[in-house]
Each structure stands twice: as C-alpha cells, then as structure tokens.
Design an enzyme around this catalytic site. Structure first.
Site, mmCIF file in Angstrom:
data_model
loop_
_atom_site.group_PDB
_atom_site.id
_atom_site.type_symbol
_atom_site.label_atom_id
_atom_site.label_comp_id
_atom_site.label_asym_id
_atom_site.label_seq_id
_atom_site.Cartn_x
_atom_site.Cartn_y
_atom_site.Cartn_z
ATOM 1 N N ASP A 215 21.391 34.227 -62.871
ATOM 2 C CA ASP A 215 21.653 34.923 -61.602
ATOM 3 C C ASP A 215 20.660 34.402 -60.579
ATOM 4 O O ASP A 215 19.709 33.698 -60.924
ATOM 5 C CB ASP A 215 21.443 36.443 -61.769
ATOM 6 C CG ASP A 215 20.004 36.789 -62.130
ATOM 7 O OD1 ASP A 215 19.537 36.321 -63.182
ATOM 8 O OD2 ASP A 215 19.337 37.480 -61.349
ATOM 9 N N ASP A 217 17.671 35.386 -58.418
ATOM 10 C CA ASP A 217 16.675 36.458 -58.401
ATOM 11 C C ASP A 217 16.922 37.315 -57.148
ATOM 12 O O ASP A 217 17.778 37.013 -56.333
ATOM 13 C CB ASP A 217 15.281 35.790 -58.392
ATOM 14 C CG ASP A 217 14.175 36.735 -58.803
ATOM 15 O OD1 ASP A 217 14.433 37.614 -59.635
ATOM 16 O OD2 ASP A 217 13.051 36.584 -58.293
#
Ligand code: ZN
Length: 306
Positions: A215, A217
């Site tokens: 992902d 951050d």
C-alpha cells in the site's frame, strides 16, 4: 547453502503443501537463544535451501521481538553463505506501486529496541556497511527478474533499487513521520529489515532483500472517501495486494533458486566482511568469547567451525 527468511508459509508457497512434512528440520540452539522456529532444509534444483519463518509459526513475534541474532546465527551454524530475505513494506513514492517488487539497495535504520550486532561483549567488531546488501546477489536477482516468464505474465515491475526506512513499530507512521521519511530520501517503509541485514553482514553472508509494497503509506490520501465502508475497502485492497505481491516474490525466489542451481554464486567480498573488522587486540580476546562467537570468527581466531 542458500538461506531464506520470509513470511509464515514461505516454504509451503515455494515447495508445495508437503513442505512441512518431508524436509529436514533443524532446531538450532545459539548463544543468542532460539531462532523464531525450526529451520527446514530442502534440496531443490541442485541448491540446498534453509528456510526460516521470521515471525515464527503462526506469526507470534512482532517486529521488535523477532530473535534476529538467533535467526542469523543459526543459519550461519548450518552453513548458509547466501541469504535472501523478503518482507512487506509501505511505499513512500508514487512510482513504487503496490504489487511491485523492490531489490532494496539502501537502508535508513530507525530501530531502537533491537541489539544491532552479535558482538556486544568480549570484542569490538566494526563491519563495513556502506552498501548494506550484496551487489553481486542484487545484480543476479535483477537479471533473473528480467527473464522471469512468471513475472512477465503478471506484468510485475521489479525495481533494481530502493531506500528502505526501517522503523521500530509496531504502530504505523504518522503523516508527519511519513512525510519526514520521504524528505529523507526513503522509498519504502517497513519494520523487519534491520538488524537482520547488519547481522548477515557480520556473519559474512551475501544478503539481499526483496521488498514488496502492499500500500502507499499514510502520506498519500487514499482514493476512496473517508468513513467506515472505505476503511473496509482499503483493508480488502491491501489484503489483495499482499496476496498478489507475495505470489510475485515467490515467483522471483523460485526463479532465483533455479538460476543459482544452474550457475552457482561465486565468492564475494561480503564473505570476508570481518577481515579488517575485529579491532580488539588478539591477546585481549578471551577463549570464552571465541567459543561464544564460534562460526562467526573461527576463520580469523580459531575455534568452532560452522
Ligand atoms: Zn556478496
């Protein structure tokens, strides 16, 4: 021997369901306690591979509590000369997309609750660490990745370098911290690369880290709108990314082992990392210390061989 340190289930993912039953299992004791779990050794494509789940069976060790020293020492004791490590990370840059793979080349170490060396008593040892990962191994991985049909089929991009910020955790970063990590030049953020890589260098292993972003951050606003439903959507997306990225990392590891089997990895300067690193005068090093560090120092100071 090639060592692999990765997530729970790495062995099964690489070698199939029967992995847990058949291979040789080693419960290795070390001066630094027990490793995260048993080390399983399989021979595959002509390469002896020793596999260790970093967080233990059932993911019991949080990043701060992983017995990093016991893990690397135990692998050294079994004869591991080359170490491939893998781990999930958050991305700090738009261009390091979730599901990409990154062959990490640099580290910013922000950990503060882990002992970063084997040599905390009896002798002073300073290893070179300007290039924390083995250039030879990284190059081989990049070449293998470029040729991998499995990675081409999934259109997985493999980055040949990236700077990994290792934070203590276990909570993730604040937005201010994420922006600071970006300003520092970090590309990825994770919690397990250190001190694993430092210890591998002290153990004179060639070591590489394959990181997989799952992902972005928290620095990057997520596309979906805020609220409970979007949190669920985000979580589902991360889980899907973890699954896809893990599969890509497995594909790269598998291709790498096959490649190492065909063309063995040669000698490298990582394997003499301590040749100028032991600063203590020889007559001040006790037999007890030599015995404790055994396979780490035996070629310089005598004593137990790995
Ligand atoms: Zn090397």
């Amino acid at each position: 021997m090639l060592g692999l340190i990765g997530g729970t289930g790495l062995g099964e993912a690489l070698f199939g369901e029967d992995f847990g039953k058949s291979p040789k299992e080693h419960n290795v004791g070390t001066p630094f306690g027990r490793p995260s779990g048993p080390i399983r050794v399989v021979s595959w494509s002509g390469v002896d591979v020793a596999i260790l789940a970093r967080h233990g069976d059932g993911h019991v060790f949080p990043p701060s509590m992983v017995p990093y020293r016991a893990n690397v020492f135990a692998l050294k004791k079994l004869g591991v000369t080359h170490l491939l490590t893998s781990g999930a990370v958050g991305s700090l840059r738009e261009e390091y997309r979730p599901r990409d793979l990154v062959i990490v080349d640099q580290i910013i170490d922000k950990t503060y609750r882990r002992v970063p060396t084997f040599f905390d008593e009896g002798m002073a040892v300073h290893a070179e660490f300007a290039q924390p990962y083995c250039a030879v191994l990284r190059e081989r991985l990049a070449a293998v990745a470029a040729e991998s049909a499995a990675l081409k089929a999934t259109e997985t991009k493999v980055h040949g370098k990236g700077t990994y910020v290792c934070m203590e955790g276990p909570a993730f970063s604040t937005v201010a911290e994420a922006n600071m990590h970006r300003a520092w030049g970090g590309d990825l953020v994770g919690m397990t690369a250190m001190p694993e890589g430092r210890l591998a260098r002290e153990a004179e292993m060639c070591c590489a880290l394959i990181a997989f972003p799952t992902d972005y951050d928290c620095w990057r606003p997520h596309a979906v709108s805020p609220g409970a439903a979007s949190k669920q959507a985000l979580l589902a997306e991360i889980i899907e990314n973890v699954k896809a990225a893990t599969e890509s990392a497995i594909a790269l590891l598998r291709a790498a082992i096959e490649d190492f089997g065909k063309k063995p990895l040669g000698a490298c300067e990582c394997q003499s990392a301590l040749s100028l690193g032991i600063w203590t005068r020889r007559d001040r090093i006790s037999p007890t210390a030599i015995e404790k560090y055994g396979p780490l120092v035996s070629k310089y100071l005598g004593g137990a061989k790995p």
